[in-house]
Design a protein around this motif. Structure first.
Motif, short mmCIF file in Angstrom:
data_model
loop_
_atom_site.label_atom_id
_atom_site.label_comp_id
_atom_site.label_asym_id
_atom_site.label_seq_id
_atom_site.Cartn_x
_atom_site.Cartn_y
_atom_site.Cartn_z
N TYR A 191 0.81 -1.22 0.00
CA TYR A 191 0.00 0.00 0.00
C TYR A 191 0.84 1.27 0.00
O TYR A 191 0.34 2.34 -0.31
CB TYR A 191 -0.92 0.02 1.23
CG TYR A 191 -1.91 -1.11 1.25
CD1 TYR A 191 -3.03 -1.09 0.43
CD2 TYR A 191 -1.73 -2.21 2.07
CE1 TYR A 191 -3.95 -2.12 0.44
CE2 TYR A 191 -2.64 -3.25 2.10
CZ TYR A 191 -3.75 -3.21 1.28
OH TYR A 191 -4.65 -4.23 1.29
N ASP A 222 -2.77 4.63 0.78
CA ASP A 222 -3.57 3.82 -0.14
C ASP A 222 -4.73 4.62 -0.71
O ASP A 222 -5.63 5.03 0.02
CB ASP A 222 -4.10 2.58 0.59
CG ASP A 222 -4.88 1.66 -0.32
OD1 ASP A 222 -4.76 1.83 -1.55
OD2 ASP A 222 -5.59 0.79 0.18
N ASP A 250 -6.91 3.46 -2.79
CA ASP A 250 -8.08 2.60 -3.00
C ASP A 250 -8.92 2.46 -1.73
O ASP A 250 -10.01 1.89 -1.78
CB ASP A 250 -7.63 1.20 -3.46
CG ASP A 250 -7.00 1.24 -4.84
OD1 ASP A 250 -7.39 2.13 -5.63
OD2 ASP A 250 -6.11 0.41 -5.11
N GLY A 251 -8.44 2.94 -0.63
CA GLY A 251 -9.18 2.89 0.63
C GLY A 251 -9.06 4.21 1.36
O GLY A 251 -8.39 5.14 0.89
N ASN A 252 -9.71 4.32 2.49
CA ASN A 252 -9.71 5.56 3.25
C ASN A 252 -9.25 5.25 4.66
O ASN A 252 -9.92 4.52 5.41
CB ASN A 252 -11.11 6.17 3.26
CG ASN A 252 -11.11 7.58 3.79
OD1 ASN A 252 -10.76 7.82 4.94
ND2 ASN A 252 -11.51 8.54 2.95
N ASP A 284 -11.66 6.59 7.47
CA ASP A 284 -12.90 5.81 7.55
C ASP A 284 -12.63 4.41 8.12
O ASP A 284 -13.50 3.83 8.79
CB ASP A 284 -13.55 5.70 6.18
CG ASP A 284 -14.07 7.04 5.68
OD1 ASP A 284 -14.08 8.00 6.46
OD2 ASP A 284 -14.45 7.13 4.48
N GLY A 308 -9.09 -5.48 2.66
CA GLY A 308 -9.43 -4.19 2.08
C GLY A 308 -10.06 -4.29 0.71
O GLY A 308 -10.87 -3.44 0.32
N ILE A 309 -9.75 -5.34 -0.04
CA ILE A 309 -10.31 -5.49 -1.37
C ILE A 309 -11.82 -5.71 -1.32
O ILE A 309 -12.54 -5.41 -2.27
CB ILE A 309 -9.63 -6.67 -2.10
CG1 ILE A 309 -10.01 -6.67 -3.58
CG2 ILE A 309 -9.98 -8.00 -1.44
CD1 ILE A 309 -9.25 -7.69 -4.40
N LYS A 352 -13.00 -2.29 1.63
CA LYS A 352 -12.45 -0.96 1.37
C LYS A 352 -11.77 -0.36 2.59
O LYS A 352 -11.81 0.86 2.81
CB LYS A 352 -13.53 -0.01 0.85
CG LYS A 352 -14.17 -0.43 -0.47
CD LYS A 352 -13.13 -0.54 -1.57
CE LYS A 352 -13.77 -0.94 -2.89
NZ LYS A 352 -12.75 -1.08 -3.98
N THR A 353 -11.16 -1.22 3.39
CA THR A 353 -10.38 -0.76 4.53
C THR A 353 -8.90 -0.75 4.16
O THR A 353 -8.49 -1.32 3.13
CB THR A 353 -10.58 -1.68 5.75
OG1 THR A 353 -10.23 -3.02 5.37
CG2 THR A 353 -12.02 -1.64 6.21
#
Length: 207
Positions: A62, A79, A81-83, A86, A142-143, A146-147
């Motif tokens: 990441y 990363d 692709d994630g937040n 959040d 995460g995929i 979304k973590t």
């Protein structure tokens, strides 16, 4: 095996047929936990820039570098692709739910929610399994969710925020139950079922 009933179980006042499903004790406990969870979730959401959260995950999948970077205004760290922000909110919220499961074992004014917990192997197994799944969800799934993986210090923050559910739950039992909520909703009356008269069959004679 399930937890056996406590010795004073038969001494408790029974519930009436017209009682509400959510009692005043339960309303009190629900609102106290909801207020705390809403407070820290909004605090992370809107205070992440003021609190200076950093994403310090090691160089790898990441992170292009191993440097700590401050979170961007939208909460993204290494990363895209994630937040990261959040992920912290999600993690702290779930841990608050898990620790509140201990509070929920006692729904009246008992001050020791741990009483008898070691006799309930099913509860212990579910709690440990849920905690393990939460760790895997945040760090490695995460995929799907979304973590993004969190740093060790941010894991500590999430655990501490969730752990506060226990003292708030215990101290909240010193507050009188919120019976007024059910009183404003009126009284639910369960009417007995009326006996139906047996149906008469019409028969016609044929000659």
């Amino acid at each position: 095996q399930p937890e056996p009933p406590p010795p004073n179980f038969l001494l408790q006042k029974p519930y009436g047929r017209n009682d509400f499903l959510i009692s005043g004790h339960m309303w009190r406990n629900i609102l106290i936990q909801s207020a705390w969870q809403l407070f820290f979730c909004l605090g992370i959401l809107y205070g992440s820039r003021t609190l200076n959260f950093y994403d310090c995950i090691p160089k790898g999948q990441y992170a292009a570098t191993g440097d700590c970077i401050p979170l961007r205004p939208n909460g993204v760290g290494h990363d895209y692709d994630g937040n990261y922000r959040d992920a912290m909110i999600y993690n702290a919220f779930v841990w608050a739910q898990l620790f509140n499961e201990i509070n929920a074992r006692k729904i009246r004014n008992e001050l020791n929610p741990f009483d008898g917990i070691l006799t309930n192997n099913m509860f212990i197994g579910i709690f440990i399994g849920s905690a393990g799944m939460q760790f895997l969800t945040v760090q490695f799934a995460g995929i799907v969710f979304k973590t993004v993986p969190l740093d060790g210090d941010d894991w500590v923050i999430c655990l501490v925020l969730g752990l506060f559910a226990l003292p708030f739950g215990i101290l909240g039992r010193l507050i009188p139950p919120f019976d007024f909520i059910n009183q404003t909703r009126g009284t639910v009356k369960i009417l007995p079922a009326k006996d139906k008269a047996p149906e008469q069959k019409n028969t016609t004679e044929t000659g």
